[in-house]
Design a protein around this motif. Structure first.
Motif, PDB file in Angstrom:
ATOM      1  N   GLU A   1     -12.847   6.858   8.513  1.00  0.00           N
ATOM      2  CA  GLU A   1     -13.102   8.248   8.901  1.00  0.00           C
ATOM      3  C   GLU A   1     -14.546   8.643   8.629  1.00  0.00           C
ATOM      4  OE1 GLU A   1     -10.592   7.217   7.082  1.00  0.00           O
ATOM      5  OE2 GLU A   1      -8.944   7.494   8.520  1.00  0.00           O
TER       6      GLU A   1
ATOM      7  N   PHE B   1     -12.893  21.302  15.647  1.00  0.00           N
ATOM      8  CA  PHE B   1     -14.297  21.362  15.247  1.00  0.00           C
ATOM      9  C   PHE B   1     -14.502  22.173  13.978  1.00  0.00           C
ATOM     10  CE2 PHE B   1     -15.700  21.042  19.985  1.00  0.00           C
ATOM     11  CZ  PHE B   1     -15.361  19.694  19.967  1.00  0.00           C
TER      12      PHE B   1
ATOM     13  N   ILE C   1     -21.196   7.936  12.903  1.00  0.00           N
ATOM     14  CA  ILE C   1     -21.494   7.603  14.300  1.00  0.00           C
ATOM     15  C   ILE C   1     -21.670   8.875  15.126  1.00  0.00           C
ATOM     16  CG2 ILE C   1     -20.524   6.577  16.397  1.00  0.00           C
ATOM     17  CD1 ILE C   1     -19.271   4.416  14.617  1.00  0.00           C
ATOM     18  N   ASP C   2     -20.809   9.873  14.908  1.00  0.00           N
ATOM     19  CA  ASP C   2     -20.933  11.136  15.645  1.00  0.00           C
ATOM     20  C   ASP C   2     -22.263  11.811  15.345  1.00  0.00           C
ATOM     21  OD1 ASP C   2     -18.478  10.838  16.821  1.00  0.00           O
ATOM     22  OD2 ASP C   2     -17.396  12.055  15.348  1.00  0.00           O
ATOM     23  N   LEU C   3     -22.626  11.834  14.073  1.00  0.00           N
ATOM     24  CA  LEU C   3     -23.873  12.487  13.678  1.00  0.00           C
ATOM     25  C   LEU C   3     -25.088  11.744  14.233  1.00  0.00           C
ATOM     26  CD1 LEU C   3     -25.298  14.667  12.085  1.00  0.00           C
ATOM     27  CD2 LEU C   3     -25.042  13.298  10.022  1.00  0.00           C
TER      28      LEU C   3
ATOM     29  N   TYR D   1     -16.761   7.082  11.232  1.00  0.00           N
ATOM     30  CA  TYR D   1     -16.673   7.853  12.479  1.00  0.00           C
ATOM     31  C   TYR D   1     -17.629   9.051  12.424  1.00  0.00           C
ATOM     32  CZ  TYR D   1     -12.321   5.283  13.387  1.00  0.00           C
ATOM     33  OH  TYR D   1     -11.389   4.303  13.595  1.00  0.00           O
ATOM     34  N   ARG D   2     -17.660   9.739  11.287  1.00  0.00           N
ATOM     35  CA  ARG D   2     -18.546  10.900  11.155  1.00  0.00           C
ATOM     36  C   ARG D   2     -20.005  10.468  11.233  1.00  0.00           C
ATOM     37  NH1 ARG D   2     -14.898  12.313   6.971  1.00  0.00           N
ATOM     38  NH2 ARG D   2     -16.453  11.868   5.358  1.00  0.00           N
TER      39      ARG D   2
ATOM     40  N   SER E   1     -25.136   9.848  16.889  1.00  0.00           N
ATOM     41  CA  SER E   1     -25.149  10.019  18.353  1.00  0.00           C
ATOM     42  C   SER E   1     -25.756  11.362  18.736  1.00  0.00           C
ATOM     43  CB  SER E   1     -23.730   9.913  18.906  1.00  0.00           C
ATOM     44  OG  SER E   1     -23.185   8.634  18.681  1.00  0.00           O
ATOM     45  N   ASP E   2     -25.396  12.419  17.989  1.00  0.00           N
ATOM     46  CA  ASP E   2     -25.987  13.742  18.251  1.00  0.00           C
ATOM     47  C   ASP E   2     -27.501  13.705  18.022  1.00  0.00           C
ATOM     48  OD1 ASP E   2     -23.547  14.820  18.876  1.00  0.00           O
ATOM     49  OD2 ASP E   2     -23.179  15.641  16.872  1.00  0.00           O
TER      50      ASP E   2
ATOM     51  N   ARG F   1     -21.242   0.684  13.801  1.00  0.00           N
ATOM     52  CA  ARG F   1     -20.239   0.042  14.663  1.00  0.00           C
ATOM     53  C   ARG F   1     -19.813  -1.291  14.074  1.00  0.00           C
ATOM     54  NH1 ARG F   1     -20.681  -5.181  17.373  1.00  0.00           N
ATOM     55  NH2 ARG F   1     -19.224  -5.163  19.091  1.00  0.00           N
TER      56      ARG F   1
ATOM     57  N   ARG G   1     -19.717  23.233  24.261  1.00  0.00           N
ATOM     58  CA  ARG G   1     -19.630  21.775  24.354  1.00  0.00           C
ATOM     59  C   ARG G   1     -18.452  21.331  25.215  1.00  0.00           C
ATOM     60  NH1 ARG G   1     -19.212  18.265  18.905  1.00  0.00           N
ATOM     61  NH2 ARG G   1     -21.127  19.434  18.498  1.00  0.00           N
TER      62      ARG G   1
END
Length: 577
Positions: A323, A452, A329-331, A326-327, A333-334, A290, A503
């Motif tokens: 970009e 996705f 952060i998504d990974l 972002y990936r 978070s999962d 972040r 999801r």
């Protein structure tokens, strides 16, 4: 005198001492100075943000004979006794351990008696959401119309658990999380007053770990001072909070960005061997990513928050595209969600590391991947062209056959010649429970679902659409048989579609592929042969009997009506031949 924790020593005694709650304190001070106080207040907000302290300050201010501009003097007997918890007219109740009807009934009896020393009798009920339903009901009438000179202050961290009837009878004040800036400033003031040396970065480490709670920040400060023998150092703050050092995070992200899977895994093992928690590792990495994004857009803002930025961090922020972050952060978070449900946290952490580094490493071969994708797309385009030619030839041959043989039945005439083995039983199972609502839900998220998928899978599904859905499965029709065959052979594609749907709409659906031409035949055959069943398509037995009767009178009309009912007018296309 026995040692007291810092959060007790430095508990706010005036409204002006409360950190980061200017809106709340100003409103309460104005109400006191203008004598417009209510009989009941509700203080809500995260832990350690000053709710109970504000309640005690309010109790002092409303009873203080020397009150000035809504602030208590803290010198008179009333103020001192409230501060020390000795005044009988200010009653603190812990609702977590006094949550029954009997305790509230006892309160209702005692509330009738006038205050003995102070002007107002003040009841402070902490964690009020813990009261039982019966206790809330018992409190309701008293809270609405309390006796004269009685004041209620309710404090809670979970206001959504309080009945609306209680909330509507109070003035609600929401205490917000305290910013890292305000926490750092307050910690700096305390350490200066205590004449304790400190390293500036240690304050930011503690402030971030406190997550907006001043009490948590003071508790961490207390621990860090004990750990470092009276002097606050960066190392002590990191050890107490369990946070990663800047160097650790810089090195880890740098290795992932370079695609060095082996070295990144070694870095994770080294971090865990130092006693760092996996959950804390993920949390710190989320904040780090972040911060990378924030530094790209507003570097001065981040400098104010963190106080110090390493040169490696600045370099990474410039090198990594948004970009990719972002990936990341998504990974992460999962992975954070998975850690909460697992006892083998290190495994998920290692898997996340492999994914992060592999994602970055794949960019080294971007041109190779791009060429492969282009080659696959070219093959698909060639196959589509060949299929169009075959279709034209088949249509011409079919037209000649129709002219020569008028006796063939309609279903046989319209059945397309296909080499694809139709999953008829699976389709019928879905159609038996299919409803228009399930189909609409699936169609609404279809475009989002495509995002996705990989480029190749997305290209395949561009020539498809969901045509029927139930609570257990979805039928997807493809414009071209050859693409349908290829999609059906791709188990990864089916898995990705099923997980994406789960999801987006929280349904586990079996995915079935059919060619579009075959779908129209399957749909017609199902509608004509479907037996009367109360559960079928959500219809009653009476409705199904009426459908069956209509089938005997006018099969073609019934097929159309039934199709419209099951699939909707936006899916069904009526062709008058």
């Amino acid at each position: 005198m026995a040692y007291q924790a810092l959060y007790r020593v430095w508990r706010s005694q005036r409204f002006s001492d409360l950190v980061g709650q200017q809106m709340v304190t100003q409103t309460l001070k104005n109400a006191l100075s203008q004598h417009k106080t209510s009989h009941a207040y509700l203080f809500t907000g995260p832990r350690g943000t000053g709710k109970t302290s504000a309640a005690k300050i309010f109790a002092k201010a409303i009873n203080c004979p020397n009150q000035k501009d809504g602030e208590p003097c803290n010198d008179c007997d009333i103020c001192r006794e409230i501060t020390e918890g000795r005044l009988n007219d200010v009653i603190e109740i812990d609702a977590a351990s006094n949550n029954g009807v009997d305790e509230i009934r006892d309160l209702r009896e005692k509330v009738k008696y006038a205050p003995t020393q102070a002007t107002y009798k003040v009841y402070i009920i902490d964690e009020v959401h813990m009261l039982s339903t019966g206790a809330f009901n018992a409190l309701l009438k008293t809270l609405e119309e309390p006796p004269k000179n009685v004041l209620f202050i309710l404090a809670t961290t979970e206001p959504h658990k309080i009945p609306a009837t209680i909330i509507s009878r109070t003035q609600r004040f929401d205490f917000k999380r305290i910013t890292a800036e305000d926490i750092v400033e307050h910690l700096r003031h305390i350490l200066s007053e205590m004449s304790i040396n400190f390293q500036e970065q240690s304050l930011y480490i503690i402030a971030r770990a406190a997550e907006g709670g001043m009490r948590d920040a003071l508790s961490l400060l207390d621990q860090a001072l004990s750990f470092s023998d009276g002097e606050l150092t960066d190392q002590a703050a990191l050890q107490v909070t369990g946070s990663l050092t800047t160097e650790m995070m810089d090195r880890y992200v740098s290795l992932c960005a370079q695609g060095s899977v082996d070295e990144a895994l070694q870095a994770v093992q080294a971090i865990l061997s130092e006693g760092k928690e996996s959950s804390r590792f993920i949390e710190d990495m989320l904040f780090y990513c972040r911060d990378l994004l924030i530094y790209q857009q507003a570097p001065q803002l981040l400098l104010t928050e963190r106080g110090f930025l390493s040169e490696k961090f600045k370099t990474l922020s410039q090198a990594l595209p948004a970009e990719k972050i972002y990936r990341y952060i998504d990974l992460l978070s999962d992975t954070q969600r998975q850690l909460k449900m697992s006892t083998h946290t290190a495994i998920y952490l290692e898997v996340a590391t492999v994914k992060l580094a592999s994602d970055s490493g794949s960019e080294k071969n971007m041109e190779a991947h791009s060429s492969v994708s282009t080659q696959e797309i070219t093959e698909l385009q060639e196959q589509l062209s060949a299929l169009k030619n075959e279709m034209k030839q088949w249509q011409a041959a079919n037209a000649n056959a129709e002219g020569k043989s008028q006796t063939a039945s309609a279903p046989v005439q319209n059945r397309p010649v296909t080499q694809y083995r139709l999953p008829k039983e699976q389709v019928y199972q879905i159609l038996h429970e299919a409803t228009r609502e399930y189909l609409r839900m699936t169609q609404d998220v279809w475009e989002e679902l495509l995002q996705f998928l990989s480029v190749t899978h997305r290209a395949m599904l561009k020539a498809s659409q969901p045509v029927a859905a139930s609570g257990k499965g979805v039928v997807i029709a493809f414009d071209y048989e050859i693409i349908c065959q290829r999609a059906d052979d791709d188990m990864e594609l089916k898995t990705v579609i099923a997980s994406g749907i789960q999801r987006l709409i929280q349904l586990e659906l079996n995915v079935v592929f059919v060619p579009k031409d075959s779908w129209s035949v399957l749909r017609r055959e199902f509608l004509q042969s479907n037996p009367v069943d109360e559960q079928a398509s959500g219809q009653t037995a009476t409705e199904m009997r009426e459908d069956a009767a209509l089938l005997q009178e006018d099969p073609e009309k019934q097929v159309v009506d039934k199709a419209l009912e099951l699939f909707g007018s936006d899916v069904v296309e009526i062709v008058n031949e």
